[in-house]
Design an enzyme around this catalytic site. Structure first.
Site, mmCIF file in Angstrom:
data_model
loop_
_atom_site.group_PDB
_atom_site.id
_atom_site.type_symbol
_atom_site.label_atom_id
_atom_site.label_comp_id
_atom_site.label_asym_id
_atom_site.label_seq_id
_atom_site.Cartn_x
_atom_site.Cartn_y
_atom_site.Cartn_z
ATOM 1 N N GLY A 71 0.811 -1.222 0.000
ATOM 2 C CA GLY A 71 0.000 0.000 0.000
ATOM 3 C C GLY A 71 0.840 1.265 0.000
ATOM 4 O O GLY A 71 0.554 2.210 -0.751
ATOM 5 N N THR A 72 1.877 1.293 0.819
ATOM 6 C CA THR A 72 2.680 2.514 0.933
ATOM 7 C C THR A 72 3.303 2.880 -0.418
ATOM 8 O O THR A 72 3.222 4.035 -0.858
ATOM 9 C CB THR A 72 3.779 2.322 2.002
ATOM 10 N N ASN A 151 -8.556 3.837 8.175
ATOM 11 C CA ASN A 151 -7.997 2.735 8.966
ATOM 12 C C ASN A 151 -8.193 2.921 10.462
ATOM 13 O O ASN A 151 -8.312 1.951 11.199
ATOM 14 C CB ASN A 151 -6.505 2.557 8.656
ATOM 15 N N GLN A 179 -7.767 -0.075 2.853
ATOM 16 C CA GLN A 179 -8.658 -0.710 3.836
ATOM 17 C C GLN A 179 -9.982 -1.153 3.217
ATOM 18 O O GLN A 179 -10.720 -1.941 3.823
ATOM 19 C CB GLN A 179 -8.943 0.248 5.012
ATOM 20 N N SER A 199 -3.494 -3.099 -1.089
ATOM 21 C CA SER A 199 -2.414 -3.830 -0.414
ATOM 22 C C SER A 199 -2.919 -5.215 -0.036
ATOM 23 O O SER A 199 -3.920 -5.352 0.669
ATOM 24 C CB SER A 199 -2.004 -3.054 0.831
ATOM 25 N N THR A 237 12.764 -7.133 -10.061
ATOM 26 C CA THR A 237 12.166 -8.431 -10.380
ATOM 27 C C THR A 237 10.840 -8.576 -9.643
ATOM 28 O O THR A 237 10.768 -8.326 -8.445
ATOM 29 C CB THR A 237 13.141 -9.566 -9.979
ATOM 30 N N CYS A 325 1.056 1.321 12.507
ATOM 31 C CA CYS A 325 2.357 1.985 12.386
ATOM 32 C C CYS A 325 2.592 2.993 13.508
ATOM 33 O O CYS A 325 3.708 3.440 13.723
ATOM 34 C CB CYS A 325 2.519 2.635 11.021
HETATM 35 C C1 LIG Z 1 -5.330 3.353 4.691
HETATM 36 C C2 LIG Z 1 -3.968 2.771 4.543
HETATM 37 N N1 LIG Z 1 -3.170 3.180 3.551
HETATM 38 C C3 LIG Z 1 -1.933 2.677 3.360
HETATM 39 C C4 LIG Z 1 -1.434 1.701 4.202
HETATM 40 C C5 LIG Z 1 -0.052 1.145 3.964
HETATM 41 O O1 LIG Z 1 -0.133 -0.168 3.463
HETATM 42 P P1 LIG Z 1 1.112 -1.187 3.547
HETATM 43 O O2 LIG Z 1 1.195 -1.652 4.960
HETATM 44 O O3 LIG Z 1 0.761 -2.297 2.616
HETATM 45 O O4 LIG Z 1 2.317 -0.444 3.100
HETATM 46 C C6 LIG Z 1 -2.223 1.244 5.267
HETATM 47 C C7 LIG Z 1 -1.696 0.234 6.218
HETATM 48 O O5 LIG Z 1 -2.071 0.185 7.362
HETATM 49 C C8 LIG Z 1 -3.519 1.783 5.451
HETATM 50 O O6 LIG Z 1 -4.310 1.384 6.441
#
Ligand SMILES: Cc1ncc(COP(=O)(O)O)c(C=O)c1O
Length: 382
Positions: A71-72, A151, A179, A199, A237, A325
């Site tokens: 996701g990030t 989230n 989410q 993600s 890769t 996080c």
């Molecule tokens: C709304 C939201 N965006 C982005 C992310 C980041 O995803 P990833 O953990 O796969 O990097 C999260 C992870 O908690 C999230 O809840």
């Protein structure tokens, strides 16, 4: 002790079917998809099939799906691409104050480079309104980026009108659907969005893999340079087992969406009903428009949500005090602060996030233990 896992917004258990689909790509079929021998061709075929499945699950075309590390990266990449693509139009970006740090921190970096960022402020339930966007969008706005589901507080948004307003000003629209994917019905065409991030580990796929949807004919701008994989847009890769596992997990989630949604909503509402009998408990987020398995609260007088999380952990109940996080951070949630929860209250939060693997019996036990611990912690702190 039998443990109960109810921290599914942080991450989820991999579906056995997704795991089984991945295993051959660690053992017998471990080729590099760029190689032209039979090992490589098998891997390439698997990657193409995974791309197709992800595309179908989102109502997209497979040429519009790019695999990422999660996701990030997807969110960073979407914003980066919009900034690169919009260079001749302007340097103004709009988002909301309740986004994930993956959005907010990337925007903070762009600000240092001279971009102007405007954040919409939510109401007490975490909602923002199209009229707010209409008031601040400008001719030099290049991107509007808003999450589909929050989230921290679970609030979900109907993005259609936001997209329409953005497109009327020729700004791109991206949504962080990390989410939402696999939990809410998603159709990129119906939403009419330009970019969408997902993600895998949030919908019972493996960690370290995600995808970015980019509507054709636009291509994302390369943020990672190297061997030119992913049609030159994302070097490195490809994570073949990851992509295969994610595709199966997403397909299963979409297939079972209605059934899971109904079941999880019932369990969530039972939990909320029980927890709201606890003294000084308040539900955070929208009570109706929220993720089906998501229940979040603040409890006045518990010092920090981590105090409650630790007590519940002693009972074998695994929940969180907000975003994974920032779980160990002493700071309150930026999301709750933006919603108007002041000072200490923004720290006194608890999030219970359920999945298809939870039962009503577990949910009732979680609520009972919350009701047991909260008054004890409140009393001890008086
Ligand atoms: C709304 C939201 N965006 C982005 C992310 C980041 O995803 P990833 O953990 O796969 O990097 C999260 C992870 O908690 C999230 O809840």
């Amino acid at each position: 002790m039998n443990r109960i896992y109810a921290d599914n917004c942080a991450t989820t258990k991999v579906l056995p079917k997704a795991l089984a689909a991945m295993i051959p790509f660690f053992s017998g079929e471990y080729g590099n998809p760029s190689a032209i021998h039979s090992f490589g061709l098998e891997a390439k075929k698997a990657l193409d099939r995974a791309r197709n499945k992800v595309a179908q699950s989102l109502g997209a075309m497979s040429s519009e799906i790019f695999f990422t590390s999660g996701g990030t990266e997807s969110v960073n990449w979407a914003i980066y691409s919009a900034a690169e693509l919009g260079q001749s139009k302007g340097r103004h970006i709009i988002s909301t104050a309740v986004e994930h740090k993956a959005v907010l921190e990337f925007l903070a970096k762009l600000k240092i480079k001279g971009y102007e960022v405007t954040l919409l402020t939510p109401d007490r339930l975490g909602r923002v309104y199209p009229e707010q966007l209409a008031q601040i969008i400008r001719d030099d706005t290049i991107l509007v980026t808003m999450m589909l589901a929050n989230n921290v507080v679970g609030t979900t948004s109907n993005l259609k009108e936001f997209c329409r307003i953005s497109h009327a000003k020729k700004a791109l629209f991206h949504t962080d659907a990390v989410q939402a994917a696999g939990h809410l019905p998603l159709d990129v065409r119906a939403l009419d969005i330009d970019m969408l991030s997902i993600s895998s580990h949030k919908f019972h796929g493996p960690k370290g893999v995600g995808a970015l949807f980019v509507k054709i004919p636009k291509l994302p701008k390369a943020m990672i340079e190297g061997g030119g994989q992913e049609r030159g847009a994302r070097s490195g890769t490809e994570n073949v087992p990851g992509a295969v596992g994610m595709a199966v997990a997403l397909q299963e989630a979409v297939r079972d969406n209605q059934e899971n949604f109904t079941r999880l909503t019932k369990m969530r509402d039972r939990l909320i009903e029980m927890v709201l009998t606890v003294p000084k408990a308040e539900l955070t987020g929208d009570p109706v428009n929220r993720l089906p398995g998501h229940a979040s609260f603040v409890f006045e007088g518990i010092g920090h949500g981590a105090n409650l999380v630790s007590r519940l952990n002693e009972d074998g109940i695994c929940v969180s005090s907000g975003a994974a996080c920032s779980a160990s951070s002493k700071e309150g949630s930026h999301v709750l602060a933006a919603m108007g929860f002041e000072g200490q209250l923004a720290q006194n939060t608890l999030r219970v996030s359920l999945s298809r693997f939870n039962t009503l019996q577990e949910v009732e036990l979680i609520a009972q233990r919350i009701a047991f611990w909260v008054p004890k912690i409140q009393q001890a702190r008086r």
